[in-house]
Design a protein around this motif. Structure first.
Motif: not given
Length: 288
Positions: A37, A40, A46
């Motif tokens: 998380e 990103e 990702r």
């Protein structure tokens, strides 16, 4: 900074983040989720991990991810790794610094999508009207170029801009595809090892074996290299005290190449001494 270098640095940051956080003994799945998380949010890349996450504290702090995929933003390279890991020295962590003891990547594929102009150029038929000898020379040159296209060359060079005690890359496929997913070039990095990788000018021994598939009824091009490298980013120079390269499949007999010299990264210039040997034929010169 080259896109592939950014890409490998992103991997390094994610692994270091996850490994350091592992000292807190957080649930491993949650650890990867938090790191993904944050990655990103900060970079647009990702990270997904379908396989196991292994964390150990001794003799070094080590983290290994199985079946991991890293997708870079804006259509950048995609890495699918069977095994990706990092080892950190413990004592420097206690002093608040990160010292990478080992970095390894195995059973992976790095895929780069060529821009439309590059893809069209690769599809142009330039063989019309050429003699058999000219065709042989053209195909040999194309095969050599496929092993060192822009994406592949950057991917090979990027890890040398890191500071790592031991760097190990094994069974890495370097693929360039067109926007429709058709393969334009493919190379197989069978292994690449380097010890004491640094950017402060200290000598780094390295070895690699790279294979490029041949055409119909043609053997693959095999590139084996061993030598020493000095990278000094502060001075903007790379020195190559000695590098021996053997190319098999490009000519009837193996081609032996010896290189030495240095390059100025800021001026984008270099001065290298080159010697060649094929069977009983010898040659030498300079490349600037």
């Amino acid at each position: 900074m080259a896109r592939s270098l950014k890409f490998l640095l992103i991997i390094l940051v994610v692994l270091a983040l996850v490994a350091v956080a592992g000292l807190l003994l957080v649930d491993r799945e949650r650890l990867v989720a938090v790191a993904s998380e944050r990655l990103e949010a900060e970079t647009g890349a990702r990270l997904t991990v379908q396989g196991d996450v292994a964390l150990s504290l001794f003799p070094r702090l080590s983290l290994a991810l199985d079946d991991a995929t890293l997708e870079t933003p804006d259509g950048g390279p995609v890495l699918r790794a069977g095994n990706l890991g990092i080892g950190l020295a413990v004592l420097p962590l206690l002093r608040g610094s990160v010292e990478i003891d080992r970095l390894f990547l195995e059973d992976a594929e790095l895929t780069r999508v060529a821009d439309p102009t590059e893809a069209r150029a690769a599809a142009v038929d330039t063989t019309v009207g050429l003699s058999n000898a000219e065709l042989d020379a053209l195909y040999a040159a194309r095969r050599a170029a496929r092993g060192v296209d822009a994406g592949g060359a950057e991917a090979l060079a990027a890890p040398l801009a890191l500071d790592v005690g031991e760097l190990s890359l094994r069974d890495i496929r370097l693929r360039t595809v067109d926007p429709d997913g058709e393969t334009l070039s493919l190379a197989h990095l069978k292994h690449f090892t380097a010890e004491g990788v640094n950017t402060a000018g200290r000598e780094t021994p390295l070895q690699l074996l790279l294979s490029v598939p041949g055409g119909a009824d043609e053997p693959p091009l095999e590139i084996a290299a061993a030598g020493r490298l000095n990278t000094d980013l502060d001075a903007g120079r790379i020195a190559l005290p000695a590098l021996s390269v053997t190319l098999t499949g490009l000519t009837t007999e193996p081609l032996e190449v010896s290189l030495s010299g240095d390059a100025d990264l800021r001026r984008e210039t270099g001065d290298f001494r080159v010697s060649l040997a094929v069977a009983d034929t010898r040659g030498e010169g300079t490349v600037r």
